[in-house]
Each structure stands twice: as structure tokens, then as C-alpha cells.
Design a protein around this motif. Structure first.
Motif, PDB file in Angstrom:
ATOM      1  N   ALA A   1       0.813  -1.215   0.000  1.00 20.42           N
ATOM      2  CA  ALA A   1       0.000   0.000   0.000  1.00 20.42           C
ATOM      3  C   ALA A   1       0.849   1.269   0.000  1.00 20.42           C
ATOM      4  O   ALA A   1       0.349   2.352  -0.323  1.00 20.42           O
ATOM      5  N   THR A   2       2.121   1.158   0.359  1.00 18.86           N
ATOM      6  CA  THR A   2       2.981   2.345   0.392  1.00 18.86           C
ATOM      7  C   THR A   2       3.526   2.694  -0.988  1.00 18.86           C
ATOM      8  O   THR A   2       4.115   3.750  -1.169  1.00 18.86           O
ATOM      9  N   ILE A   3       3.331   1.811  -1.956  1.00 16.03           N
ATOM     10  CA  ILE A   3       3.892   2.017  -3.290  1.00 16.03           C
ATOM     11  C   ILE A   3       2.907   2.808  -4.143  1.00 16.03           C
ATOM     12  O   ILE A   3       1.732   2.460  -4.234  1.00 16.03           O
ATOM     13  N   THR A   4       3.404   3.875  -4.745  1.00 15.60           N
ATOM     14  CA  THR A   4       2.604   4.669  -5.674  1.00 15.60           C
ATOM     15  C   THR A   4       3.380   4.795  -6.984  1.00 15.60           C
ATOM     16  O   THR A   4       4.605   4.609  -6.989  1.00 15.60           O
ATOM     17  N   PRO A   5       2.713   5.141  -8.063  1.00 14.75           N
ATOM     18  CA  PRO A   5       3.436   5.319  -9.327  1.00 14.75           C
ATOM     19  C   PRO A   5       4.521   6.394  -9.240  1.00 14.75           C
ATOM     20  O   PRO A   5       5.516   6.336  -9.947  1.00 14.75           O
ATOM     21  N   GLN A   6       4.342   7.366  -8.372  1.00  8.97           N
ATOM     22  CA  GLN A   6       5.295   8.458  -8.259  1.00  8.97           C
ATOM     23  C   GLN A   6       6.500   8.102  -7.390  1.00  8.97           C
ATOM     24  O   GLN A   6       7.513   8.804  -7.413  1.00  8.97           O
ATOM     25  N   SER A   7       6.419   7.035  -6.620  1.00  3.32           N
ATOM     26  CA  SER A   7       7.516   6.626  -5.739  1.00  3.32           C
ATOM     27  C   SER A   7       8.726   6.221  -6.563  1.00  3.32           C
ATOM     28  O   SER A   7       8.591   5.635  -7.634  1.00  3.32           O
ATOM     29  N   THR A   8       9.919   6.513  -6.038  1.00  4.97           N
ATOM     30  CA  THR A   8      11.123   5.904  -6.594  1.00  4.97           C
ATOM     31  C   THR A   8      11.487   4.746  -5.679  1.00  4.97           C
ATOM     32  O   THR A   8      11.062   4.709  -4.514  1.00  4.97           O
ATOM     33  N   LEU A   9      12.243   3.802  -6.191  1.00  2.00           N
ATOM     34  CA  LEU A   9      12.669   2.695  -5.329  1.00  2.00           C
ATOM     35  C   LEU A   9      13.500   3.236  -4.170  1.00  2.00           C
ATOM     36  O   LEU A   9      13.413   2.730  -3.055  1.00  2.00           O
ATOM     37  N   LYS A  10      14.263   4.268  -4.432  1.00  3.33           N
ATOM     38  CA  LYS A  10      15.047   4.896  -3.363  1.00  3.33           C
ATOM     39  C   LYS A  10      14.119   5.468  -2.290  1.00  3.33           C
ATOM     40  O   LYS A  10      14.369   5.293  -1.097  1.00  3.33           O
ATOM     41  N   ASP A  11      13.026   6.120  -2.716  1.00  3.57           N
ATOM     42  CA  ASP A  11      12.040   6.651  -1.763  1.00  3.57           C
ATOM     43  C   ASP A  11      11.468   5.537  -0.890  1.00  3.57           C
ATOM     44  O   ASP A  11      11.126   5.762   0.270  1.00  3.57           O
TER      45      ASP A  11
ATOM     46  N   GLY B   1      12.977   3.003   0.140  1.00  5.33           N
ATOM     47  CA  GLY B   1      14.014   2.413   0.983  1.00  5.33           C
ATOM     48  C   GLY B   1      14.695   1.214   0.358  1.00  5.33           C
ATOM     49  O   GLY B   1      15.340   0.431   1.058  1.00  5.33           O
ATOM     50  N   VAL B   2      14.569   1.085  -0.961  1.00  2.00           N
ATOM     51  CA  VAL B   2      15.172  -0.048  -1.668  1.00  2.00           C
ATOM     52  C   VAL B   2      16.622   0.303  -1.993  1.00  2.00           C
ATOM     53  O   VAL B   2      16.881   1.282  -2.701  1.00  2.00           O
ATOM     54  N   ASP B   3      17.566  -0.494  -1.479  1.00  2.26           N
ATOM     55  CA  ASP B   3      18.973  -0.238  -1.796  1.00  2.26           C
ATOM     56  C   ASP B   3      19.305  -0.810  -3.173  1.00  2.26           C
ATOM     57  O   ASP B   3      18.502  -1.512  -3.787  1.00  2.26           O
ATOM     58  N   SER B   4      20.500  -0.522  -3.650  1.00  3.53           N
ATOM     59  CA  SER B   4      20.855  -0.907  -5.019  1.00  3.53           C
ATOM     60  C   SER B   4      20.868  -2.423  -5.213  1.00  3.53           C
ATOM     61  O   SER B   4      20.448  -2.919  -6.258  1.00  3.53           O
ATOM     62  N   LEU B   5      21.337  -3.181  -4.227  1.00  6.42           N
ATOM     63  CA  LEU B   5      21.357  -4.638  -4.353  1.00  6.42           C
ATOM     64  C   LEU B   5      19.930  -5.187  -4.434  1.00  6.42           C
ATOM     65  O   LEU B   5      19.618  -6.030  -5.280  1.00  6.42           O
ATOM     66  N   THR B   6      19.061  -4.680  -3.567  1.00  5.82           N
ATOM     67  CA  THR B   6      17.664  -5.123  -3.591  1.00  5.82           C
ATOM     68  C   THR B   6      16.993  -4.698  -4.897  1.00  5.82           C
ATOM     69  O   THR B   6      16.174  -5.439  -5.447  1.00  5.82           O
ATOM     70  N   ALA B   7      17.369  -3.534  -5.417  1.00  6.73           N
ATOM     71  CA  ALA B   7      16.811  -3.083  -6.692  1.00  6.73           C
ATOM     72  C   ALA B   7      17.187  -4.057  -7.814  1.00  6.73           C
ATOM     73  O   ALA B   7      16.346  -4.411  -8.638  1.00  6.73           O
ATOM     74  N   ILE B   8      18.440  -4.501  -7.812  1.00  8.38           N
ATOM     75  CA  ILE B   8      18.876  -5.457  -8.831  1.00  8.38           C
ATOM     76  C   ILE B   8      18.126  -6.779  -8.675  1.00  8.38           C
ATOM     77  O   ILE B   8      17.650  -7.359  -9.648  1.00  8.38           O
ATOM     78  N   GLU B   9      17.989  -7.240  -7.445  1.00  6.27           N
ATOM     79  CA  GLU B   9      17.247  -8.473  -7.192  1.00  6.27           C
ATOM     80  C   GLU B   9      15.783  -8.327  -7.621  1.00  6.27           C
ATOM     81  O   GLU B   9      15.179  -9.271  -8.143  1.00  6.27           O
ATOM     82  N   THR B  10      15.235  -7.139  -7.401  1.00  3.60           N
ATOM     83  CA  THR B  10      13.846  -6.874  -7.793  1.00  3.60           C
ATOM     84  C   THR B  10      13.703  -6.952  -9.315  1.00  3.60           C
ATOM     85  O   THR B  10      12.749  -7.537  -9.825  1.00  3.60           O
TER      86      THR B  10
END
Length: 88
Positions: free
Chosen positions: A22-32, A34-43
Motif C-alpha cells: 500500500a505504500t507504493i505509488t506510481p510516483q515513488s522511486t525505489l530509493k524513496d 528504501g530499496v537499496d541498489s542490491l535489492t533493486a537489482i534483485e527486484t
């Protein structure tokens, strides 16, 4: 954008980052979110595996690009896969 694709993408981001969907919106960035770079790659790997597509290496930019940018890149990859000659 297909709402099912959007929902599935949000669920993958939430699962990989351990946040409430529910915290995810289209305007959110992964950084916003709290997603770090490693988790972003895994995502990204999880998204590619889940949808059976390959996302462009340069998209999205996790520091500045929004979840909407990721949705757009995913939809373009899905559209490209559907238009491929060997698509069923």
C-alpha cells in the motif's frame, strides 16, 4: 497499463523490499521506498523472471526514476515480447 501487471509489479517490489504494498505509488522511486541498489537489482531479476521478459539495462534509473517508469519499461518489454514472431 494493465492493472493486473501493475498489481503484480507492486507485489514483487513489496516482497523484495519487505514493505507494505500500500505504500507504493506510481510516483515513488525505489530509493524513496528504501530499496537499496542490491535489492533493486534483485527486484529487477524477479520482475524479469516473473514476466518472462528482459528489461533494458539503462531503465529504470532507481535514484530518479519512478515506479511509473518501471511500469512503462515493463509494459514496453511485454508489448515487445507479444509482438515477437515466435510469440504464442
Amino acid at each position: 497499463m494493465n492493472e493486473s501487471v501493475e498489481r503484480q509489479l507492486y507485489e514483487i517490489i513489496a516482497k523484495q523490499s519487505g514493505i507494505d504494498v500500500a505504500t507504493i505509488t506510481p510516483q515513488s522511486t525505489l530509493k524513496d521506498l528504501g530499496v537499496d541498489s542490491l535489492t533493486a537489482i534483485e527486484t529487477i531479476f524477479e520482475i524479469e523472471e516473473h514476466f518472462g521478459v528482459t528489461l533494458p539495462d539503462r531503465d529504470p534509473n532507481f535514484d530518479t526514476d519512478s515506479v511509473q517508469g518501471l511500469l512503462t519499461a515493463l509494459q514496453q518489454a511485454l508489448d515487445g515480447a507479444a509482438a515477437a514472431p515466435d510469440a504464442a
